[in-house]
Design a protein around this motif. Sequence first.
Motif, PDB file in Angstrom:
ATOM      1  N   LEU A  12     -12.943  10.591   1.725  1.00 36.50           N
ATOM      2  CA  LEU A  12     -14.047  10.075   0.940  1.00 36.50           C
ATOM      3  C   LEU A  12     -15.342  10.741   0.926  1.00 36.50           C
ATOM      4  N   VAL A  64     -16.892   9.163  -6.432  1.00 37.13           N
ATOM      5  CA  VAL A  64     -17.107   8.069  -6.288  1.00 37.13           C
ATOM      6  C   VAL A  64     -18.239   7.467  -6.806  1.00 37.13           C
ATOM      7  N   PHE A  80     -17.119   6.354   5.438  1.00 41.27           N
ATOM      8  CA  PHE A  80     -16.513   6.906   4.769  1.00 41.27           C
ATOM      9  C   PHE A  80     -15.475   7.829   5.828  1.00 41.27           C
ATOM     10  N   TRP A  85     -17.899   1.869   3.204  1.00 40.40           N
ATOM     11  CA  TRP A  85     -17.269   0.734   2.199  1.00 40.40           C
ATOM     12  C   TRP A  85     -17.111  -0.468   2.785  1.00 40.40           C
ATOM     13  N   THR A 135      -7.519   4.807  -2.525  1.00 44.55           N
ATOM     14  CA  THR A 135      -8.604   5.989  -2.615  1.00 44.55           C
ATOM     15  C   THR A 135      -8.488   6.238  -4.042  1.00 44.55           C
TER      16      THR A 135
END
Length: 235
Positions: free
Chosen positions: A200, A207, A196, A225, A125
């Motif tokens: 996240l 990101v 996510f 993702w 992460t």
Amino acid sequence: MIEISSRKRGRLIEYEVGSVVIRLIPGRKVYMPSAATLLIARNLEELDGAEILDLGTGSGFLAILSSKLGADKVVATDVSRRALEAARENARLNGAHNIDFRLGSVYEPVGSETFDLIICNPPMTPSRTPLPGYTWGGADGRVILERVVKGAPEHLRKGGRLIMPVISLVGVDRVYALMRRVGLKPRAIDYVTHPFGRTLLRLINYVKGLPDADFFYDGLGRPCWRLVLFEALRT
Ligand SMILES: C[S@@+](CC[C@H](N)C(=O)[O-])C[C@H]1O[C@@H](n2cnc3c(N)ncnc32)[C@H](O)[C@@H]1O
């Protein structure tokens, strides 16, 4: 493709990976099998006689699975003492007696030993500030995984393999290129996509600013993702 299912069994969680049954003790503040863990698991075949390194073992799930798939010897490492204690207990519970648990970072606990297979589900992460140890991959998410890839050739026997998932947020192409640069022969063997999670979602603006990050929105508008599973061969 190997089928995987899981269910609660009393105080334990029971996983069925093809014909292999693994029971884990939950609630130990240790990384429990995730989409990435199960992606690796469904791609492990018979390991008769092989010597395996499970780097960052967490609950010990992949080390136990390797043992049950016929590995001769499994070395399972982690930087977390708590993870190793939990993994040891899980191994005992599953009758997996040929796992050697070792504390330390990346390849430190194995010196110059070599293996037929290295399995690693690294913390990936990306975040500027530290997250719980088992998920933080540094600012670009690649800090641990790059160390794993760079050290793989000297810890693999000829014909040995590194099996490692790479999340699209850290730049799959970059990791592929690194594998080739260090002399491995990588190929993508499987993938999954996933929305996510809470961490996240909180980091989404960070990101978005990462030059190599890639994600997509699904039909429900959720950011997701991709996770690509690489098998990298030492020729
Ligand atoms: C994403 S979890 C994967 C756990 C387990 N292999 C699985 O797939 O379920 C990453 C694990 O790597 C461990 N870890 C983090 N940094 C490490 C390092 N530098 N060296 C070895 N292990 C590390 C964490 O404690 C955690 O158990």
